[in-house]
Each structure stands twice: as C-alpha cells, then as structure tokens.
Motif scaffolding. Structure first.
Motif, short mmCIF file in Angstrom:
data_model
loop_
_atom_site.label_atom_id
_atom_site.label_comp_id
_atom_site.label_asym_id
_atom_site.label_seq_id
_atom_site.Cartn_x
_atom_site.Cartn_y
_atom_site.Cartn_z
N SER A 14 25.09 -39.56 -55.28
CA SER A 14 25.18 -40.07 -56.76
C SER A 14 25.81 -39.01 -57.39
CB SER A 14 24.09 -40.55 -57.30
OG SER A 14 23.74 -41.85 -56.81
N ARG A 15 25.41 -37.75 -57.31
CA ARG A 15 26.01 -36.71 -58.07
C ARG A 15 27.11 -36.26 -57.60
NH1 ARG A 15 20.62 -32.96 -57.63
NH2 ARG A 15 20.16 -34.31 -56.41
N LEU A 16 27.36 -36.11 -56.27
CA LEU A 16 28.71 -35.66 -55.78
C LEU A 16 29.80 -36.78 -56.23
CD1 LEU A 16 27.60 -35.11 -52.08
CD2 LEU A 16 28.09 -33.39 -53.84
N VAL A 17 29.20 -38.02 -56.17
CA VAL A 17 30.50 -39.05 -56.56
C VAL A 17 30.66 -38.83 -57.96
CG1 VAL A 17 30.82 -41.42 -57.00
CG2 VAL A 17 29.89 -40.72 -54.92
N GLN A 18 29.87 -38.53 -58.79
CA GLN A 18 30.15 -38.22 -60.11
C GLN A 18 30.98 -37.03 -60.42
OE1 GLN A 18 26.49 -37.53 -62.44
NE2 GLN A 18 27.51 -37.91 -64.52
N ALA A 19 30.74 -36.04 -59.62
CA ALA A 19 31.68 -34.80 -59.83
C ALA A 19 32.82 -34.88 -59.59
CB ALA A 19 31.01 -33.70 -58.87
N VAL A 20 33.11 -35.98 -58.50
CA VAL A 20 34.60 -36.27 -58.19
C VAL A 20 35.08 -37.26 -59.03
CG1 VAL A 20 36.06 -37.58 -56.47
CG2 VAL A 20 34.25 -35.96 -55.58
N GLU A 21 34.33 -38.03 -59.59
CA GLU A 21 34.90 -39.05 -60.67
C GLU A 21 35.34 -38.39 -61.92
OE1 GLU A 21 33.55 -43.40 -61.63
OE2 GLU A 21 31.85 -41.93 -61.92
N SER A 22 34.48 -37.43 -62.31
CA SER A 22 34.72 -36.85 -63.47
C SER A 22 35.67 -35.92 -63.56
CB SER A 22 33.24 -36.20 -64.24
OG SER A 22 33.19 -35.11 -63.10
N GLY A 23 36.11 -35.26 -62.43
CA GLY A 23 37.24 -34.50 -61.99
C GLY A 23 36.60 -32.97 -62.00
N ALA A 24 35.37 -32.61 -62.08
CA ALA A 24 34.82 -31.52 -61.86
C ALA A 24 34.88 -30.97 -60.53
CB ALA A 24 33.35 -31.47 -61.91
N GLU A 25 34.97 -31.86 -59.55
CA GLU A 25 35.52 -31.49 -58.24
C GLU A 25 36.92 -32.25 -57.73
OE1 GLU A 25 34.56 -29.17 -56.17
OE2 GLU A 25 32.62 -28.43 -57.32
N ALA A 26 37.81 -31.63 -57.21
CA ALA A 26 38.94 -32.56 -56.72
C ALA A 26 38.58 -33.22 -55.55
CB ALA A 26 40.15 -31.37 -56.57
N GLU A 27 37.88 -32.55 -54.68
CA GLU A 27 37.27 -33.15 -53.23
C GLU A 27 36.08 -32.57 -52.95
OE1 GLU A 27 40.21 -30.91 -50.00
OE2 GLU A 27 40.87 -32.51 -50.70
#
Length: 84
Positions: A14-27
């Motif tokens: 859930s936290r990884l998906v949120q990071a990608v979704e928010s743009g905090a991580e590109a991939e």
C-alpha cells in the motif's frame, strides 16, 4: 529508483503504491533474491490510449467497390504463378 525485496513489497504494498501514485517515486523495482523481477510504475491517464478516427482523412482518394476490385483477376493470376 527504489529497489525492494519481494517480502518487503508484500508487507508494504500500500505504501509503495502510494509513493508511485503521488509521484514521490517514479518507479519501484521489486526483486527476488537480489534480481529485479517486476516494476511498479504509475498508470498514465489520457494520452493516446483511445482510438483516433479520421487520422488520414483526405490523404487518399475515395475508392468505389469496382475500383477496389479492379485488379482481383490480375492478382489471382500472379498468386497462381501466371503472368510473370
């Protein structure tokens, strides 16, 4: 780019998906035994995912059914190996 082991990815999905979704991580790369096996990336919205109709409108002449079928006999003969 963040690399996460498979077991960590399962517990923190859930936290990884949120990071990608928010743009905090590109991939985020998910690895098994230190080898990359999957990539978590955001789904892009919009863009060219739909069909674009009429893209070549006006660039080719309009053909009648007779014009379209005009070379059928010649094409059939060539496929049979005749008329080379």
């Amino acid at each position: 780019m963040t690399i996460v082991n498979m077991s960590d990815a399962g517990t923190r999905l859930s936290r990884l998906v949120q990071a990608v979704e928010s743009g905090a991580e590109a991939e985020i790369i998910i690895a098994r035994n230190g080898k990359p096996v999957a990539k978590l990336v955001p789904v892009t919205r919009g863009g060219t995912t739909g069909k674009r109709l009429g893209l070549l409108a006006g660039r080719y002449p309009v053909l009648t059914q007779e014009d379209f079928n005009a070379d059928d006999e010649r094409t059939a003969a060539l496929l049979r190996g005749e008329g080379r």
